[in-house]
Design a protein around this motif. Structure first.
Motif, PDB file in Angstrom:
ATOM      1  N   GLY A 139       0.967  -1.378   0.115  1.00  0.00           N
ATOM      2  CA  GLY A 139      -0.034   0.046   0.022  1.00  0.00           C
ATOM      3  C   GLY A 139       0.923   1.386   0.168  1.00  0.00           C
ATOM      4  O   GLY A 139       0.466   2.214   0.823  1.00  0.00           O
ATOM      5  N   THR A 140       1.985   1.236  -0.728  1.00  0.00           N
ATOM      6  CA  THR A 140       2.746   2.520  -0.851  1.00  0.00           C
ATOM      7  C   THR A 140       2.091   3.735  -1.559  1.00  0.00           C
ATOM      8  O   THR A 140       2.577   4.749  -1.228  1.00  0.00           O
ATOM      9  N   ALA A 141       1.272   3.582  -2.424  1.00  0.00           N
ATOM     10  CA  ALA A 141       0.408   4.689  -2.883  1.00  0.00           C
ATOM     11  C   ALA A 141      -0.235   5.311  -1.492  1.00  0.00           C
ATOM     12  O   ALA A 141      -0.384   6.735  -1.703  1.00  0.00           O
ATOM     13  N   THR A 142      -0.886   4.708  -0.564  1.00  0.00           N
ATOM     14  CA  THR A 142      -1.214   5.258   0.452  1.00  0.00           C
ATOM     15  C   THR A 142      -0.283   5.863   1.511  1.00  0.00           C
ATOM     16  O   THR A 142      -0.653   7.054   2.094  1.00  0.00           O
ATOM     17  N   ILE A 143       0.674   5.460   1.618  1.00  0.00           N
ATOM     18  CA  ILE A 143       1.910   5.955   2.289  1.00  0.00           C
ATOM     19  C   ILE A 143       2.500   7.498   1.491  1.00  0.00           C
ATOM     20  O   ILE A 143       2.686   8.440   2.117  1.00  0.00           O
ATOM     21  N   GLY A 144       2.519   7.234   0.334  1.00  0.00           N
ATOM     22  CA  GLY A 144       2.788   8.711  -0.427  1.00  0.00           C
ATOM     23  C   GLY A 144       2.024   9.553  -0.301  1.00  0.00           C
ATOM     24  O   GLY A 144       2.216  10.777  -0.119  1.00  0.00           O
ATOM     25  N   ALA A 145       0.648   9.215  -0.401  1.00  0.00           N
ATOM     26  CA  ALA A 145      -0.478  10.088   0.033  1.00  0.00           C
ATOM     27  C   ALA A 145      -0.272  10.902   1.365  1.00  0.00           C
ATOM     28  O   ALA A 145      -0.591  12.055   1.455  1.00  0.00           O
ATOM     29  N   ALA A 146      -0.129   9.938   2.232  1.00  0.00           N
ATOM     30  CA  ALA A 146       0.055  10.194   3.698  1.00  0.00           C
ATOM     31  C   ALA A 146       1.326  11.436   3.803  1.00  0.00           C
ATOM     32  O   ALA A 146       1.306  12.355   4.538  1.00  0.00           O
ATOM     33  N   LEU A 147       2.273  10.990   3.112  1.00  0.00           N
ATOM     34  CA  LEU A 147       3.640  12.083   3.287  1.00  0.00           C
ATOM     35  C   LEU A 147       3.376  13.224   2.734  1.00  0.00           C
ATOM     36  O   LEU A 147       3.827  14.398   3.026  1.00  0.00           O
ATOM     37  N   ALA A 148       2.415  13.473   1.604  1.00  0.00           N
ATOM     38  CA  ALA A 148       2.060  14.661   1.056  1.00  0.00           C
ATOM     39  C   ALA A 148       1.295  15.422   2.173  1.00  0.00           C
ATOM     40  O   ALA A 148       1.390  16.755   2.151  1.00  0.00           O
ATOM     41  N   GLU A 149       0.356  14.767   2.919  1.00  0.00           N
ATOM     42  CA  GLU A 149      -0.451  15.532   3.977  1.00  0.00           C
ATOM     43  C   GLU A 149       0.782  16.045   4.966  1.00  0.00           C
ATOM     44  O   GLU A 149       0.053  16.792   5.703  1.00  0.00           O
ATOM     45  N   LEU A 150       1.640  15.256   5.422  1.00  0.00           N
ATOM     46  CA  LEU A 150       2.447  15.798   6.348  1.00  0.00           C
ATOM     47  C   LEU A 150       3.656  16.682   5.747  1.00  0.00           C
ATOM     48  O   LEU A 150       4.449  17.156   6.489  1.00  0.00           O
ATOM     49  N   ALA A 151       3.471  17.346   4.382  1.00  0.00           N
ATOM     50  CA  ALA A 151       4.606  18.090   3.756  1.00  0.00           C
ATOM     51  C   ALA A 151       4.742  19.408   4.771  1.00  0.00           C
ATOM     52  O   ALA A 151       5.763  19.809   4.995  1.00  0.00           O
ATOM     53  N   GLY A 152       3.605  19.728   5.358  1.00  0.00           N
ATOM     54  CA  GLY A 152       3.585  21.152   6.385  1.00  0.00           C
ATOM     55  C   GLY A 152       4.250  20.914   7.477  1.00  0.00           C
ATOM     56  O   GLY A 152       4.314  21.833   8.261  1.00  0.00           O
ATOM     57  N   ASP A 153       4.449  19.660   8.081  1.00  0.00           N
ATOM     58  CA  ASP A 153       4.652  19.519   9.502  1.00  0.00           C
ATOM     59  C   ASP A 153       6.073  18.841   9.694  1.00  0.00           C
ATOM     60  O   ASP A 153       6.698  17.853   9.158  1.00  0.00           O
ATOM     61  N   ASP A 154       7.003  19.878  10.020  1.00  0.00           N
ATOM     62  CA  ASP A 154       8.358  19.617  10.289  1.00  0.00           C
ATOM     63  C   ASP A 154       8.726  18.722  11.491  1.00  0.00           C
ATOM     64  O   ASP A 154       9.892  18.395  11.944  1.00  0.00           O
TER      65      ASP A 154
END
Length: 374
Positions: free
Chosen positions: A207-222
């Motif tokens: 499910g790495t597409a799910t992981i990739g989308a989750a990482l996009a949601e975390l783009a602004g969280d340092d």
């Protein structure tokens, strides 16, 4: 008991058989190995099925390995006949040779995945098609030659054909002692940033597409930094989805000997998040290894993973990037919860998923006299 571990298994790529061998030895059994690694990954085997003209290459490599296996098996038979034979993972063809060489010896086949299930999961063969029927035939032919069929979850056992169901035994994948050695210290949570690692082959199961989308949601969280290790079928899509996040490090691969240290150095180890039938039936190796390394495991909330992990891991709905991102944000903001989960996850793995614990059911099935009170 005297076991003979047999086949073309490759412990570097697929550590499951190494855990079984370690567990049997830790239980007091003798294990000798007759192993000629084929050195072909699951992905390479699937590629050959996509391109049938490459199958003679597989046949040639397999024949060379089998010649070495025959020599090794005959040597061991002359020395002392084993009490049981363990055919390692991806042994669909090896079990046929084992049955020819050890006609009167109990054979346990590590049927961690089915050929049909893998082909379907990777988009090679739809149900009912010619390739799917061929894969099912390969599975059934292998199962018929085994006295004991080793699977890793009850859900996997339920997929076996009726004639093999009564020969099944559920043996969790577990993790080898080298992983537990890294996790015993239970390092304190990282200061400032939550460090997250994923190791895998980027298949639909993961499910790495799910992981990739989750990482996009975390783009602004340092507060969250992620290391993604591996390549595979869905790699390009995952990387495309995660492109907006500058705190993701991409590594094509890491040698197996270095993986325990790598995972142990991270606060969180990601499991699987796929929605395929196979993804809903398994508890992957990476989950047990993450627990043993002292990391917090975040993985999908499926029946087998819930049963195996309970409250010692963070479970999120399969295929839900928002839930995955929210779980990582929560861990990044709660050092107490992070430390508690590290401790409880390691304790669970240490109690249930060390090699000596995982093989109990296998030893009792093959040799009932080995049953002992805990």
């Amino acid at each position: 008991m005297r076991w003979l571990a047999f086949g073309t298994y490759d412990v570097e790529r697929h550590p499951r058989v190494a855990v079984l061998i370690e567990g049997l030895r830790a239980s007091g059994d003798e294990v000798v190995e007759v192993n000629a690694p084929l050195h072909l990954s699951t992905a390479a085997r699937v590629a050959m099925l996509r391109q049938p003209w490459r199958l003679p290459v597989l046949a040639g490599k397999l024949a060379a390995c089998w010649a070495r296996l025959v020599v090794g098996a005959r040597r061991e038979l002359r020395r002392q006949r084993p009490d049981a034979v363990l055919v390692g993972y991806l042994g669909h063809f090896d079990v046929r040779l084992a049955r020819l060489l050890f006609r009167s010896t109990p054979i346990a086949l590590d049927h961690l995945v089915s050929a049909a299930g893998t082909a379907q999961d990777r988009g090679l063969a739809g149900k009912g098609g010619l390739k799917h029927r061929l894969m099912r035939w390969i599975d059934r032919a292998a199962l018929r030659r085994a006295d004991v069929v080793v699977v890793d979850t009850a859900e996997q056992a339920a997929t076996l054909p009726a004639e093999a169901a009564d020969r099944a035994v559920v043996v969790p994948v577990g993790a080898s002692s080298e992983w537990f050695a890294r996790g015993g210290g239970l390092p304190s949570p990282s200061a400032g940033q939550l460090s997250v690692v994923f190791v895998g082959l980027f298949t639909p199961l993961h499910g790495t597409a799910t992981i990739g989308a989750a990482l996009a949601e975390l783009a602004g969280d340092d507060r969250v930094a992620v290391t993604m290790v591996g390549t595979g079928q869905d790699y390009a899509r995952c990387r495309e989805l995660a492109a907006a996040n500058p705190r993701v490090t991409w590594l094509d691969w890491v040698p197996g000997a270095e993986l325990p240290d790598l995972v142990a150095a991270h606060d969180v180890s990601l499991g699987i998040f796929g929605t395929t039938d196979k993804a809903l039936r398994v508890v992957p190796t990476k989950v047990y290894q993450g627990l043993a390394a002292g990391s917090v495991v975040v993985t999908s909330d499926t029946a087998p993973q819930r049963a195996a992990l309970g409250d010692a891991a963070v479970l999120v709905p399969p295929g839900d990037p928002g839930a995955l991102a929210a779980a990582l944000r929560e861990l990044a903001g709660d050092a107490t919860q992070l430390a508690t989960l590290k401790s409880s996850g390691y304790a669970l793995a240490s109690d249930r998923y060390r090699p000596v614990e995982t093989v109990r059911a296998l030893r009792e099935r093959v040799h009932p006299e080995s049953k002992v009170d805990r």
